[in-house]
Motif scaffolding. Structure first.
Motif, mmCIF file in Angstrom:
data_model
loop_
_atom_site.group_PDB
_atom_site.id
_atom_site.type_symbol
_atom_site.label_atom_id
_atom_site.label_comp_id
_atom_site.label_asym_id
_atom_site.label_seq_id
_atom_site.Cartn_x
_atom_site.Cartn_y
_atom_site.Cartn_z
ATOM 1 N N ALA A 9 0.828 -1.202 0.000
ATOM 2 C CA ALA A 9 0.000 0.000 0.000
ATOM 3 C C ALA A 9 0.862 1.252 0.000
ATOM 4 C CB ALA A 9 -0.920 -0.002 1.216
ATOM 5 N N VAL A 10 1.958 1.214 0.744
ATOM 6 C CA VAL A 10 2.867 2.363 0.765
ATOM 7 C C VAL A 10 3.420 2.625 -0.628
ATOM 8 C CG1 VAL A 10 5.090 3.179 1.591
ATOM 9 C CG2 VAL A 10 3.479 2.162 3.185
ATOM 10 N N LEU A 11 3.924 1.572 -1.267
ATOM 11 C CA LEU A 11 4.493 1.739 -2.608
ATOM 12 C C LEU A 11 3.446 2.239 -3.601
ATOM 13 C CD1 LEU A 11 6.729 -1.459 -2.756
ATOM 14 C CD2 LEU A 11 7.482 0.903 -2.498
ATOM 15 N N THR A 12 2.224 1.710 -3.481
ATOM 16 C CA THR A 12 1.148 2.157 -4.358
ATOM 17 C C THR A 12 0.850 3.635 -4.138
ATOM 18 O OG1 THR A 12 0.155 -0.052 -4.354
ATOM 19 C CG2 THR A 12 -1.260 1.782 -5.014
ATOM 20 N N ALA A 53 3.676 5.795 -5.539
ATOM 21 C CA ALA A 53 3.605 5.878 -7.001
ATOM 22 C C ALA A 53 2.470 6.785 -7.453
ATOM 23 C CB ALA A 53 3.422 4.471 -7.584
ATOM 24 N N ARG A 54 1.327 6.698 -6.752
ATOM 25 C CA ARG A 54 0.160 7.479 -7.161
ATOM 26 C C ARG A 54 0.339 8.967 -6.848
ATOM 27 N NH1 ARG A 54 -3.245 4.774 -4.595
ATOM 28 N NH2 ARG A 54 -3.433 6.102 -2.763
ATOM 29 N N ARG A 55 0.950 9.258 -5.707
ATOM 30 C CA ARG A 55 1.071 10.651 -5.276
ATOM 31 C C ARG A 55 2.302 11.358 -5.824
ATOM 32 N NH1 ARG A 55 0.092 10.360 1.248
ATOM 33 N NH2 ARG A 55 -1.872 9.209 1.251
ATOM 34 N N GLY A 56 3.279 10.590 -6.273
ATOM 35 C CA GLY A 56 4.543 11.216 -6.631
ATOM 36 C C GLY A 56 5.237 11.757 -5.393
ATOM 37 N N SER A 57 5.260 10.955 -4.332
ATOM 38 C CA SER A 57 5.734 11.419 -3.026
ATOM 39 C C SER A 57 7.217 11.764 -3.048
ATOM 40 C CB SER A 57 5.490 10.334 -1.972
ATOM 41 O OG SER A 57 4.120 10.033 -1.858
ATOM 42 N N THR A 58 7.592 12.672 -2.152
ATOM 43 C CA THR A 58 8.991 13.005 -1.941
ATOM 44 C C THR A 58 9.644 11.891 -1.121
ATOM 45 O OG1 THR A 58 8.573 14.158 0.146
ATOM 46 C CG2 THR A 58 8.388 15.457 -1.885
ATOM 47 N N PRO A 59 10.969 11.832 -1.112
ATOM 48 C CA PRO A 59 11.639 10.821 -0.278
ATOM 49 C C PRO A 59 11.255 10.926 1.196
ATOM 50 C CG PRO A 59 13.185 11.739 -1.853
ATOM 51 C CD PRO A 59 11.920 12.549 -1.973
ATOM 52 N N GLU A 60 11.047 12.158 1.693
ATOM 53 C CA GLU A 60 10.670 12.332 3.089
ATOM 54 C C GLU A 60 9.283 11.745 3.364
ATOM 55 O OE1 GLU A 60 13.786 15.023 1.919
ATOM 56 O OE2 GLU A 60 11.759 14.754 1.107
ATOM 57 N N MET A 64 7.805 9.379 1.616
ATOM 58 C CA MET A 64 7.891 7.933 1.491
ATOM 59 C C MET A 64 8.471 7.322 2.763
ATOM 60 S SD MET A 64 9.795 5.515 -1.345
ATOM 61 C CE MET A 64 11.428 5.918 -0.767
ATOM 62 N N ASP A 65 9.477 7.960 3.348
ATOM 63 C CA ASP A 65 10.071 7.447 4.580
ATOM 64 C C ASP A 65 9.041 7.421 5.696
ATOM 65 O OD1 ASP A 65 12.451 6.666 6.226
ATOM 66 O OD2 ASP A 65 11.961 8.538 7.249
ATOM 67 N N PHE A 66 8.228 8.485 5.789
ATOM 68 C CA PHE A 66 7.200 8.541 6.825
ATOM 69 C C PHE A 66 6.169 7.436 6.623
ATOM 70 C CE2 PHE A 66 3.051 10.190 8.308
ATOM 71 C CZ PHE A 66 3.333 10.280 9.658
ATOM 72 N N MET A 67 5.714 7.255 5.388
ATOM 73 C CA MET A 67 4.709 6.227 5.110
ATOM 74 C C MET A 67 5.275 4.831 5.332
ATOM 75 S SD MET A 67 2.382 7.624 1.941
ATOM 76 C CE MET A 67 3.733 8.001 0.832
ATOM 77 N N HIS A 68 6.566 4.661 5.023
ATOM 78 C CA HIS A 68 7.188 3.357 5.257
ATOM 79 C C HIS A 68 7.184 3.028 6.749
ATOM 80 C CE1 HIS A 68 9.742 -0.085 4.774
ATOM 81 N NE2 HIS A 68 10.715 0.442 5.484
ATOM 82 N N PRO A 109 -8.892 -4.858 10.008
ATOM 83 C CA PRO A 109 -9.109 -6.296 10.241
ATOM 84 C C PRO A 109 -7.832 -7.108 10.077
ATOM 85 C CG PRO A 109 -10.054 -5.615 8.135
ATOM 86 C CD PRO A 109 -9.620 -4.360 8.832
ATOM 87 N N ASP A 110 -7.873 -8.346 10.566
ATOM 88 C CA ASP A 110 -6.693 -9.207 10.481
ATOM 89 C C ASP A 110 -6.293 -9.496 9.044
ATOM 90 O OD1 ASP A 110 -6.484 -9.335 13.222
ATOM 91 O OD2 ASP A 110 -7.614 -11.195 13.401
ATOM 92 N N ASN A 111 -7.283 -9.608 8.171
ATOM 93 C CA ASN A 111 -7.001 -9.881 6.760
ATOM 94 C C ASN A 111 -7.625 -8.778 5.912
ATOM 95 O OD1 ASN A 111 -5.661 -12.593 6.920
ATOM 96 N ND2 ASN A 111 -7.600 -13.100 7.922
ATOM 97 N N PRO A 112 -7.018 -7.598 5.929
ATOM 98 C CA PRO A 112 -7.635 -6.459 5.249
ATOM 99 C C PRO A 112 -7.544 -6.551 3.732
ATOM 100 C CG PRO A 112 -5.468 -5.858 6.060
ATOM 101 C CD PRO A 112 -5.742 -7.244 6.565
ATOM 102 N N GLU A 113 -8.515 -5.928 3.083
ATOM 103 C CA GLU A 113 -8.447 -5.754 1.637
ATOM 104 C C GLU A 113 -7.428 -4.658 1.329
ATOM 105 O OE1 GLU A 113 -10.008 -7.669 -0.413
ATOM 106 O OE2 GLU A 113 -11.174 -8.724 1.113
ATOM 107 N N ALA A 114 -6.984 -4.634 0.062
ATOM 108 C CA ALA A 114 -5.963 -3.648 -0.326
ATOM 109 C C ALA A 114 -6.439 -2.225 -0.068
ATOM 110 C CB ALA A 114 -5.597 -3.835 -1.797
#
Length: 313
Positions: free
Chosen positions: A102-105, A108-115, A117-121, A165-170
């Motif tokens: 989800a983070v990578l998606t 990619a969708r937002r065109g995030s900055t490295p900072e 991306m690090d926070f979301m990771h 949930p334990d098995n969440p959807e994307a």
């Protein structure tokens, strides 16, 4: 191969499909020890070594570590027990991988900055307890010091708590990442605190413990028909709507409908009408599997404009 014959490691390799090096490694680990040795010192194995190696290969393919495998083949622990424990561990790994995906998606969708991306990771790697603490910190900022005197707020905090949930959807995972990021926005946190404080102030009528109707509900009731009828908020036809809402609000807070009260309500509605609040509730519904909430922005926008047109400059 028969039950009494002993076999050199090369024959065992051909029978199991494993390399000599792999069998020697498992032998040195004590998982598949040799039955005997030849006069020249070479390892010899009985037919049971084939079954043990087949089990070892299967368990390794499933990702079990060597200490666990040794306990299984030595019957120190049952296969169902170790399978259950490993299945639980894999489930945790799967949830982690979904969060990372989800983070990578999102990146990619937002065109995030490295900072960003690090926070979301960092968000994606949080455990369940850490996720609860993160949201708990956000809710503490909003409700701290107000819950004891206003027990009805306890239900509101629960209604604002995401339960991944334990098995969440994307889409639930993506919603969690965005909601967690939003909950850390200092301006949004401060606005949420102001909304709660306004709620408490408006519900603190002296001399009664009767439940009071929230002014936002009155706005929705009165403005809905006006929106449907296409009434302009600045037109004379809007006077009746403003008067009806103000009458309910004035009664709820025990004050007369004057300029100060109208300014007060306008300020409260502008705080509640923060687009980030609506986005939080939308994400919350996705995460918790609730029906999508109806957007309140059109009604609030209409009434804020109508009220503003009737407050002297």
């Amino acid at each position: 191969m028969d039950g009494d014959t002993l076999y050199p490691i090369g024959d065992l390799a051909r029978r199991t499909g494993l390399t000599v090096k792999a069998i020697r490694f498992y032998s040195d680990c004590g998982i598949v020890p040799p039955t005997d040795r030849s006069p020249a010192g070479y390892r010899l194995y009985g037919i049971d070594a084939v079954a043990r190696l087949d089990l070892v290969r299967t368990l390794r393919d499933l990702g079990l570590d060597l200490p666990a495998i040794r306990k299984v083949v030595d019957r120190e622990i049952s296969l169902p027990e170790v399978a259950a424990a490993h299945a639980e561990a894999l489930a945790v790994q799967i949830r982690t991988l979904r969060l990372r995906c989800a983070v990578l998606t999102a990146v990619a969708r937002r065109g995030s900055t490295p900072e960003e991306m690090d926070f979301m990771h960092k968000l994606a790697k949080l455990s369940e307890d850490e996720r609860r603490r993160l949201i708990g910190d956000f809710l503490d900022t909003a409700f701290s010091g107000l819950l004891d005197a206003n027990p009805e707020l306890v239900g509101i905090t629960r209604s604002m708590t995401p339960e991944l949930p334990d098995n969440p959807e994307a889409e639930q995972v993506e919603a969690w990442v965005e909601l967690a990021e939003l909950s850390q926005d200092p301006d949004f946190r401060a606005g949420t605190r102001r909304t709660v404080e306004h709620y408490v102030a408006d519900h603190a009528r002296v001399g009664t413990t009767c439940p009071r109707r929230d002014p936002a509900a009155a706005v929705l009731d009165q403005v809905g028909p006006a929106l449907a009828a296409g009434i302009d908020p600045g037109s004379p036809q809007a006077d009746r709507v403003v008067a009806a809402v103000m009458a309910q609000y004035a009664d709820a807070v025990g004050r007369p409908d004057d300029v100060d009260l109208r300014r007060r309500l306008s300020t409260r509605l502008e705080t509640v009408n923060d687009p980030r609040r609506e986005r939080y509730l939308q994400l919350l519904a996705v995460i918790n599997g609730w029906s999508a909430p109806e957007s309140l922005a059109p009604a609030f926008d209409w009434f804020i404009r109508a009220l503003g047109a009737r407050i002297p400059g």
